[in-house]
Write an enzyme that holds these catalytic residues in place. Sequence first.
Site, PDB file in Angstrom:
ATOM      1  N   ARG A 162      -6.782   6.258   7.808  1.00 16.98           N
ATOM      2  CA  ARG A 162      -6.874   5.922   6.622  1.00 16.98           C
ATOM      3  C   ARG A 162      -8.092   5.053   6.337  1.00 16.98           C
ATOM      4  NH1 ARG A 162      -1.874   3.251   3.509  1.00 16.98           N
ATOM      5  NH2 ARG A 162      -2.460   1.232   4.877  1.00 16.98           N
ATOM      6  N   GLU A 190      -6.516  -0.988   8.034  1.00 18.25           N
ATOM      7  CA  GLU A 190      -7.369  -1.933   7.560  1.00 18.25           C
ATOM      8  C   GLU A 190      -7.564  -3.301   7.887  1.00 18.25           C
ATOM      9  OE1 GLU A 190      -4.704  -0.256   5.816  1.00 18.25           O
ATOM     10  OE2 GLU A 190      -6.098   1.354   5.316  1.00 18.25           O
ATOM     11  N   ASP A 248       6.628  11.129   8.914  1.00 17.40           N
ATOM     12  CA  ASP A 248       6.101   9.695   8.404  1.00 17.40           C
ATOM     13  C   ASP A 248       6.830   8.782   9.334  1.00 17.40           C
ATOM     14  OD1 ASP A 248       4.793   7.740   6.991  1.00 17.40           O
ATOM     15  OD2 ASP A 248       4.605   8.815   5.184  1.00 17.40           O
ATOM     16  N   HIS A 305       1.454  16.041   1.001  1.00 21.20           N
ATOM     17  CA  HIS A 305       2.180  14.686   1.402  1.00 21.20           C
ATOM     18  C   HIS A 305       2.758  14.124   0.266  1.00 21.20           C
ATOM     19  CE1 HIS A 305       3.304  11.400   3.512  1.00 21.20           C
ATOM     20  NE2 HIS A 305       2.164  10.676   3.400  1.00 21.20           N
ATOM     21  N   ASP A 333      -2.477   5.167  10.467  1.00 24.93           N
ATOM     22  CA  ASP A 333      -2.338   4.592   9.112  1.00 24.93           C
ATOM     23  C   ASP A 333      -2.415   3.067   9.168  1.00 24.93           C
ATOM     24  OD1 ASP A 333      -1.702   4.703   6.463  1.00 24.93           O
ATOM     25  OD2 ASP A 333       0.295   5.118   6.692  1.00 24.93           O
ATOM     26  N   ASP A 389      -3.223   6.541  -0.630  1.00 25.56           N
ATOM     27  CA  ASP A 389      -1.855   6.821  -1.314  1.00 25.56           C
ATOM     28  C   ASP A 389      -2.005   7.155  -3.080  1.00 25.56           C
ATOM     29  OD1 ASP A 389      -0.790   6.210   1.138  1.00 25.56           O
ATOM     30  OD2 ASP A 389      -0.206   4.043   0.556  1.00 25.56           O
TER      31      ASP A 389
END
Length: 894
Positions: A552, A473, A355, A626, A470, A568
Amino acid sequence: MAYLSLILIFCLISYSYCQQCEQSSDVARFDCYPESGSTQDKCLERHCCWRTPLKQMNSTIKYLNDVNIPYCYYPKDFPTYFVQTIQQTNFGQRIQINKSETTYMPNDITNLTVDLIYETEQRFRIRIYDSIYQRFEVPFQVPVIQKKVNITDYDVKINEQPFSILITRKSTGVILFDSSVSPLIFADQFIKFSTRLSSPLIYGLGEHRQDLLINITEQWKKLTFWSRDFPPVQNTNLYGVHPFHINLELNKNGQTNFHGQFLLNSNAMDIDLQPLPAITYTTIGGIIDLYIFTGPTVQNVIEQYWDIIGKPIMPPFWSLGFHLCRYGYNTIENLLATIERMHNADFPYDVQWTDIDAMSSYLDFTYDEKNFHDLPNLVRELQSDGKHYVNIIDPGISSIQPSGSYLPYDDGLKKNIFITKFNSTELINGKVWPGTTVFPDFTNPNATEWWTNIVSTFHDIVPFDGMWIDMNEPSNFLDGSSDGCTDNKLDNPPFVPDVLGGSLSSKTICPSAQQYLSSHYNLHSMFGYFEAIASNTAMKTIRKKRSFILSRSTFAGSGQFTAHWTGDNRATFDDMYYSIPAILSFNMFGITHVGADICGFGLETTEELCTRWMQLGAFYPFMRNHNDLGQKDQDPASFSWEAQQIMKQAVLMRYSLIPFWYTLHHEAAMASRTIVQPLFFEFSNDENTYNIDQQFLIGRAILVSPNLKSETNTVHVYIPSDVWYDFPSGVKVQSVGVFTDLDAPLSKINAHVRGGFIIPMQIPGANLMIGRDNPFILLVAQSQWSNASGNLFWDDGDSIDSIETKSYNYLEFSLNNANTLTIDALVRNYKDSPMRLDIIKVLGVNKSVTGVTINGKSYTNFLYNIPDQILLIYGLDLDMLAQANQVIQWTITN
Ligand SMILES: *[C@@H]1O[C@H](CO)[C@@H](O)[C@H](O)[C@H]1NC(C)=O
Ligand SMILES: *[C@@H]1O[C@H](CO)[C@@H](O)[C@H](O)[C@H]1NC(C)=O
Ligand SMILES: *[C@@H]1O[C@H](CO)[C@@H](O)[C@H](O)[C@H]1NC(C)=O
Ligand SMILES: *[C@@H]1O[C@H](CO)[C@@H](O)[C@H](O)[C@H]1NC(C)=O
Ligand SMILES: *[C@@H]1O[C@H](CO)[C@@H](O)[C@H](O)[C@H]1NC(C)=O
Ligand SMILES: *[C@@H]1O[C@H](CO)[C@@H](O)[C@H](O)[C@H]1NC(C)=O
Ligand SMILES: *[C@@H]1O[C@H](CO)[C@@H](O)[C@H](O)[C@H]1NC(C)=O
Ligand SMILES: *[C@@H]1O[C@H](CO)[C@@H](O)[C@H](O)[C@H]1NC(C)=O
Ligand SMILES: *[C@@H]1O[C@H](CO)[C@@H](O)[C@H](O)[C@H]1NC(C)=O
C-alpha cells in the site's frame, strides 16, 4: 482603508520596503508564511512583504485546502546566498555559496556546496548540501557520474549575485528551470526553493487523489508528501510519496516537448504550485538533490526517470489474472461458499485472497485455526486447480504474546530489528490490529534474514503464493506511541508541512524513533519501500520463483519490488473515476502493476456500479475485487445472472489479451515503457488529449473508454486522429479526431484497437494456468498504410532468471503490403508449452480476399466479411516456433 494607510506609513518610514515589495502581479508572490495563522506582524517579523492581493480569489476555490494568494511574500532583497567560488570538476561544477545573514528559521546553514552534474545528454542533477556537516541523504543507489558529458540538450547558466540557476532547452530556448524567482532558504529543518515552470500543465506529484492533469493556469495548489494511512480524499497526503512531475512545454511550432523533475528527498514535504507558473519545494530535512530530465518526448522523460529509480518488476504470469478478496469472509465456510459460487458460475479467476479476519487474533503469520480451520488444505486445493493464494501481512508485530510463544517477536528481539525510541534501546510501542505492537526496521541489515525466516516458517504451514503488505505507512492507531513522543526537534520541527492531522506523528510512530539507517523523521515515507525489498527477497528465497508483493505504501522506486493498489477506496462512481488518474500516475512513477479495489472497498456497492467497475477493472494492470468488513458480498457470482454474464465477458476479454499484457510487462521491465498510459503520451501534439483522464491506452494500441456515470447509456469520448477499430468486433471507426458520444449500455465497455498494431491474444481458460497452452490469436489492425506490427514475449511465467538465461521466446509480427504477415521467432528457447497460432483476424481489409497461403502452401480456411472489412483465417494450428520465419499471405482483388 486602515490597511492602506498602514502601507503608506510603512512606505514613508522605509522607501525600500515599498520598492522591494513592488509586484506587477499576484502570481509572482512566493509565500513567506506558509504556516497557518499568518498575520501582518508575523510577516513583517520575517522581513517579508504584507499586502492584499491585487486580485481576490473567488469561485476558483474548489476544495477546502486549495491555497489562496499569499498576503505575506518575499521582498526582492530577501537575504539569500551568493557565489563565493566556482570550480570546474570532472562531473561539471562545484560551487561554494554562502549568505551573511540568517533568516527566520532556526539553524540556517550559511555555507552550502552546489554540485552541478552533467550526467547524460538529457539528464542534469543539482545537489545542494551543507559544506561542512554531512546531512541525511536518501539511501538509494543512483548512477554515479564521474565524467561530464560533452554535449547536452540543455544549457546551464549560473547567476552569481545572488546565486540562482537557469536551465534552458537548447533547441527551443524554453526555460526548464529558473530558481531566481524566489530566495533559496536552507535551514536544518526547512529547505525551500522555487523554480519557474515551462507551462501551467503538469502531471505526477503523487500519491494524491486528483485529476491526471494539474492545471495551475488559474489555481494555487499545495500538495503534501508524508506517507499516511487514510482512505483517499483530495488534498491530503496519502499512502505513498513520489515527488516527480512531468511538465508540458508548449512551443510555438506546434510540437510539444516534455521535461521532468524529481526531488530525491524523503522528508516531509510540501510542494506549492502557482500560476506564474512556478513550483516551490519545501522539505524539512535531507538535502536538495534534484534531477532534471529533458525528454524531449514524454516517453523519454519516463525512461530517464526510471534510469534513476529503477525499472518495474516483471510480475509472475498468474498475477495478471483476476483476483478476489474481501475483508470479512470471517469463516472458511463463507470463503468456501464464495469459491464454490464462482466455480458454479463458471467464472474465470486466478487468485483468492484473505484479509486480516483469517488471522488468529490479528497476529501476523498465523491463521485462525478455529474459524479458518482447514485453510492450508484449501490453499493446496486452489493451487492444484491452477489458482493461487495471497495473504495479508501488516508490519506491526505484537509484543504482548507470552514469551517464547510468538516467533516473529521473539526472533526479532534476538536480531535487534525493532524500531527504538529516540536515543534509547527501548522499543517504541504502537497499537495496530493485534493490540500493542512494535515495528520492524527494514533498514536494519538483520531484518531481511528475520523476515525471510518468519515468512518461511509460516509458508511451511500455509503455502501462500504472494504477500500483501498493508498498513506500511506505517499505520498506527495511536499518535506517536503509547508514551507519546519527545519534545525534541524531530518530533517538534519548526515547520510542519500541511500533513493530515497537523502533526508528523499523526497515526504513525514518532518521527524521533530510531532506525538503523537514520531517524524515522528521515525514513518514514520509505517504510513501505524497505518492507517491499525485504518481502521480495523473502518470497524469492522461499519459493525460488518470481515474487508477487502488493504494497500500500510506496516510494519512488518501489516498482522494482512490488505492485500497488490505490488503498481503501469506496463504492462510488467518483471513486471509480479517480482510479484512472491513479493507475496512470503510478505507471509514470514506475509502479506499472497497479489497480484499484474493484467495485469499491468501503460502502455498499450496487450491481450497476460493480458491473461497470468489473469492466473497467478488466483493463487495470492489476485486477482485484476487494470488499470491506460488513458490506454485502460483491464477488461476481453474488450478482444477477445478467450482471454475471457481463462481468464474465469482461474478464474473458482480459484473459484473451494476456499475451499482450505480459509482453507489455516485459517491455516495462526491459525498456522502461509504461503499461497503461494517458492519451497525450501517444498524441502529444493534440491539445485535446492533455486533460483526458476518463479514457486511457493499454500499451500504445488499445483505447479504453469506460462509462463512469450512473444510469447513462452513452459515453462522451475523444477518438484521437488515427485509424481505430471497435474491440472486439473489429469494425472501423468512422469519425476520428473528434469528441463523440458512443453507445455504452451496461453490457458494453468501449474499447478500440489502433491501426498499425498486431495484438497477440489467446483463447482464454478458466484461469491463466489452465489457459497457458491454449491456441493463440493474432489481431492485425491495419494502419492507414495497410501495415502493422507487434511482438510477443513468452516464458514459463515465473522463473526469476528467464531473461538472464534467455530461456524465453520472443516473436515479432509484421504486416506489409496489405497482404503479407510475417512471424519472426527471434528467440525460441522456451519449448515447454506449445505456441500454436489458431486464428488470424485482419481488420480494415477493404479489398476482396480470394486466396490465402501459409508458408507458400495454399490454405482454404478463411472468411472475408465484406461489410466489416475483416479477414478471418481460422483453424490454423500453426506452430509459431517451428521455424525462425513464417509467412502468411493473402491475395486481394478489387
Ligand atoms: C464571487 O463569487 C460569488 C459566488 O460565486 C459571486 O456572486 C460574485 O460575483 C463573485 N465575485 C467576484 C468579484 O467575482
Ligand atoms: C560570504 O562570502 C563573502 C564573500 O563572497 C564574504 O564577504 C562573507 O563574509 C561570507 N559570509 C560568510 C558568513 O561566510
Ligand atoms: C563559511 O565559509 C567561509 C568562507 O569559505 C568561511 O570563512 C567560514 O568560516 C564558513 N562558515 C562556517 C560557519 O563554517
Ligand atoms: C569530450 O570531449 C573531450 C575533449 O574534446 C574528449 O577528449 C572526450 O573524449 C569527449 N568525451 C566524450 C564522452 O565524448
Ligand atoms: C544483528 O543481530 C545480532 C544477533 O543475532 C546482533 O548481535 C547485532 O547487533 C544485530 N545487528 C544490528 C545491526 O542490529
Ligand atoms: C542520549 O542519552 C544519553 C544517555 O542517557 C544522554 O547523555 C544524551 O544527552 C542523550 N542524547 C540526546 C541527543 O538526547
Ligand atoms: C487549463 O485551465 C485554463 C483555465 O483555467 C483553461 O482555459 C485551459 O483550457 C486548461 N487547459 C487544459 C489543457 O485543460
Ligand atoms: C483501402 O484502405 C487503404 C488503407 O487504409 C486506403 O488507402 C484506401 O483508400 C482504401 N480503399 C478504399 C476503396 O476504401
Ligand atoms: C507503416 O508504413 C508507414 C509509411 O511507410 C511507416 O511510417 C510506418 O512506420 C509503418 N508502420 C508499421 C507498423 O510498420
